[in-house]
Scaffold this motif. Structure first.
Motif, short mmCIF file in Angstrom:
data_model
loop_
_atom_site.label_atom_id
_atom_site.label_comp_id
_atom_site.label_asym_id
_atom_site.label_seq_id
_atom_site.Cartn_x
_atom_site.Cartn_y
_atom_site.Cartn_z
N MET A 258 0.86 -1.19 0.00
CA MET A 258 0.00 0.00 0.00
C MET A 258 0.89 1.23 0.00
N GLU B 79 -14.54 4.11 -4.10
CA GLU B 79 -14.87 2.79 -3.60
C GLU B 79 -15.75 2.03 -4.60
N ARG C 243 -6.68 4.35 -3.39
CA ARG C 243 -6.59 4.26 -1.92
C ARG C 243 -5.66 5.34 -1.37
N PHE D 239 -5.75 3.46 10.67
CA PHE D 239 -5.52 2.85 9.38
C PHE D 239 -5.01 1.42 9.50
N VAL D 240 -5.64 0.55 8.75
CA VAL D 240 -5.15 -0.83 8.67
C VAL D 240 -3.96 -0.80 7.73
N ARG D 241 -2.86 -1.40 8.11
CA ARG D 241 -1.67 -1.28 7.29
C ARG D 241 -1.46 -2.50 6.41
N GLY D 242 -1.41 -2.24 5.13
CA GLY D 242 -0.99 -3.27 4.19
C GLY D 242 -1.98 -4.41 3.99
N GLN D 243 -3.18 -4.28 4.52
CA GLN D 243 -4.15 -5.36 4.39
C GLN D 243 -4.80 -5.29 3.01
N HIS D 244 -5.11 -6.43 2.43
CA HIS D 244 -5.75 -6.45 1.12
C HIS D 244 -7.24 -6.15 1.27
N ASP D 245 -7.73 -5.31 0.35
CA ASP D 245 -9.14 -4.96 0.32
C ASP D 245 -9.72 -4.57 1.68
N PRO D 246 -9.11 -3.64 2.36
CA PRO D 246 -9.69 -3.21 3.63
C PRO D 246 -10.90 -2.31 3.35
N VAL D 247 -11.91 -2.45 4.15
CA VAL D 247 -13.00 -1.46 4.12
C VAL D 247 -12.74 -0.56 5.29
N GLU D 248 -12.21 0.61 5.03
CA GLU D 248 -11.73 1.41 6.14
C GLU D 248 -12.61 2.60 6.46
N PHE D 249 -13.19 3.20 5.43
CA PHE D 249 -14.03 4.35 5.70
C PHE D 249 -15.47 3.89 5.92
N VAL E 256 -18.07 5.26 5.01
CA VAL E 256 -18.88 5.42 3.81
C VAL E 256 -18.73 4.21 2.88
N GLU E 257 -17.56 3.55 2.94
CA GLU E 257 -17.36 2.37 2.12
C GLU E 257 -18.26 1.22 2.57
N ARG F 272 -21.35 -0.51 0.48
CA ARG F 272 -21.35 -1.94 0.17
C ARG F 272 -22.63 -2.59 0.70
#
Lengths: 389, 389
Positions: free
Chosen positions: A128, A195, A290, B253-263, B265-266, B270
């Motif tokens: 990332m 997104e 991102r 913030f999630v670091r380096g994770q694949h496909d994180p849903v972080e916000f 609004v995301e 979904r």
């Protein structure tokens, strides 16, 4: 394709590549042991290296900002309207450098490159990135080119975010920060569009969790939809209306046909989407959007942009476009207000334009004039530096 | 789910279905030999049948406009804020009818229904529809219910388009046309968003050229992306900002994770997308957005809306919302200008609202007041009719 190159073109250009072997630890904690950056340069670096201008590109941009790669090119680089002899970023005066960002897909190390740990493409495992990682890698490029201080760093949209981050991270390494059609952070709506674009890509069955290259396929339809979403948001409602109106392709309604493409705007969008899907990398698109979402200039300054800009030591030029609803003039005014609050020197030009966010790339008389005049001042500053040296 | 039904609710309601056996020739030339319409009614029809109000629903709406189907329902009908005893569309005064449109997927004949020619679901072979086809089928429903003249026909968004078409096609069959957050035709940008949504659906591999039901599958991810695109455009940038800001789900913030849903609004988007994808039919979505795109009130009136409205004989009430960028106030003003040009009686209310296009569904004091007052006038007109009778 030009029969002869226009007089105000930088002409034929050849990208160059630099390999960096000093490990780069990214904001996410991962270390890239080595990486390459591809870049182009236009104009000539003067003796005291005071006339260099760095261009930071936006989401779908790359290092090819001006001129042509061959006489067969149908179009010049993405900012050819504003980079060239006698243009706003005048290559008779400036030495212009434009790299492709790390994580991109135009030649710099990114998801399409080989992961040395596996011998396969990085794909979704490419770390990332944050805007600050681009700034850091650009600073290393500056070192490699022997440019201690940029006369100006210039960028639009996501490029403008890099410019602002430069001003805070390396305050002594730039004279001017030119921030065009940008923002200190995205709005919830911006993030929502990004997104949705990512969802379109990731739900394409050819995405294969990002390992499409290993399976010799591409998530073309997902990427096409992503680009269509982006494209609509870069144009204004007015600009789309002007360009297409409600024109029908056939002149009349097709009756009862399955999946007709009837409106001109539909076929235009499909063409844009398909052509982008053939050229851009889906993992790069996810990674770069991102980085856009995460960017928040003042996050580590107590969410206080005035405090953030207190670090800066350059002059600022901020430009916005009236019909830009992706990075609205309000977002630029917030930058200006924060700079004024931090007692920083700032020039702000609000351009009336019907062309939405894309206006920053397009010819426009007042924009050209304001941009040219500001950059002439940058050139005078650079000359003064040179005279002092 | 309500423990007890609110006093101002129409209460528990049961949809009804009518089968129509007189063939209906559609604008596309195809004839439906028979079809069903499902509808709900609220309130009581008076003796001279002068107090009936027809509700036309929008893209994702249906016949369930108010009240509850059971005590287990989590939410009431889609316009429960404005339909009920003492509400703007006062069911103590009006007999309210809301059908699910032909081609929809909530019970009326549509792509999910069986094609009598094949014994399989219509799917993509369901004939293309135009707004005028809905009006025609609603007129037949009116006949079947014995309603010669509606006190008012009311609709928001695509519903408003049906209302305007009614006013031109059946000028003697309505007393008032209530056109909320609507337009006489879509802009190129509107069409572009719809086309992008359709592309998302059609490029889902489970779409199978629209024959997904025959294969026991659903193009869920494509429909989810389509809904996400739509949803963003129904909300204002401000409303999304208010609702979600840039809030992170995890707080960091999630670091380096694949496909994180972080916000936030995301994850909201979904959820909205997934839930819609489980309930709505993809072929209906395509068909209804095409009807939206094609709608052009004045096309057969020499593209002259003043000429179009010259046919009308009802009173008009037009409402717009300041932050609605999908059907902006400018579009409503164009309706009003055309009505004024045609010397038609029109009341226009511009509501200040931060909630975008969705504002037409949401509680708002000034909207409620204006809507209630206008509908009280409609009720008085209906009483006068009754007194005369």
């Amino acid at each position: 394709m030009p029969d002869t190159l226009p007089d105000d073109s930088v002409g034929l250009v050849t990208p160059q590549t630099l390999e960096f072997t000093e490990p780069l630890t990214l904001a996410c904690g991962t270390t890239l042991e080595r990486y390459e950056l591809v870049y182009e340069t236009y104009g000539t670096l003067n003796d005291d290296r005071s006339n260099a201008v760095l261009i930071c590109h936006a989401l779908s941009g790359n290092h090819h900002a001006a001129g042509y790669h061959s006489m067969d090119d149908r179009k010049p680089g993405w900012w050819d309207n504003y980079i060239g002899p006698g243009k706003a970023i005048d290559t008779n005066k400036f030495f212009v450098v434009c790299p492709n960002n790390l994580g991109g897909c135009s030649g710099s190390t990114g998801p399409r490159s080989t992961n040395p740990a596996t011998g396969k493409p990085w794909g979704p495992d490419f770390p990332m990135l944050r805007v600050r990682d681009w700034v850091e890698s650009q600073a290393r490029l500056s070192d490699a080119l022997g440019i201690e201080r940029w006369a100006a760093i210039v960028g639009g949209s996501l490029g403008g975010m890099q410019v602002m981050r430069w001003a805070l991270e390396y305050p002594d390494r730039l004279g001017h920060a030119v921030v065009i059609a940008s923002a200190m952070k995205l709005s919830a709506q911006n993030i929502a569009f990004n997104e949705t674009a990512r969802q379109a890509i990731m739900s394409d069955p050819n995405f294969l969790d990002g390992r499409y290259l290993e399976h010799n396929t591409l998530p073309r339809s997902g990427l096409a939809v992503a680009r269509m979403i982006g494209h609509i948001t870069y144009l204004s409602d007015h600009a789309m209306g002007e360009k297409f109106g409600r024109e029908l392709r056939s002149g009349s309604f097709v009756r009862g046909q399955h999946d007709p493409v009837e409106f001109q705007v539909e076929s235009y969008l499909r063409y844009q989407g398909d052509s982008f899907a053939n050229n851009f990398d889906a993992n790069s698109y996810i990674l770069i959007t991102r980085a856009l979402d995460y960017f928040d200039l003042a996050r580590e300054y107590d969410d206080n942009p005035v405090q953030a800009f207190a670090e800066a030591r350059c002059r600022f030029f901020v430009v916005s476009f009236s019909s830009d609803w992706r990075f609205s003039p309000q977002r630029s005014r917030e930058i200006v207000d924060a700079l004024l609050g931090a007692r920083q020197p700032v020039t702000y030009t609000a351009i009336d334009s019907p062309y939405g966010h894309d206006a920053f790339l397009l010819p426009s008389e007042r924009y050209r004039e304001a941009f040219t005049r500001y950059m002439a001042g940058v050139a005078r500053d650079a000359q003064r530096q040179e005279a002092k040296a």
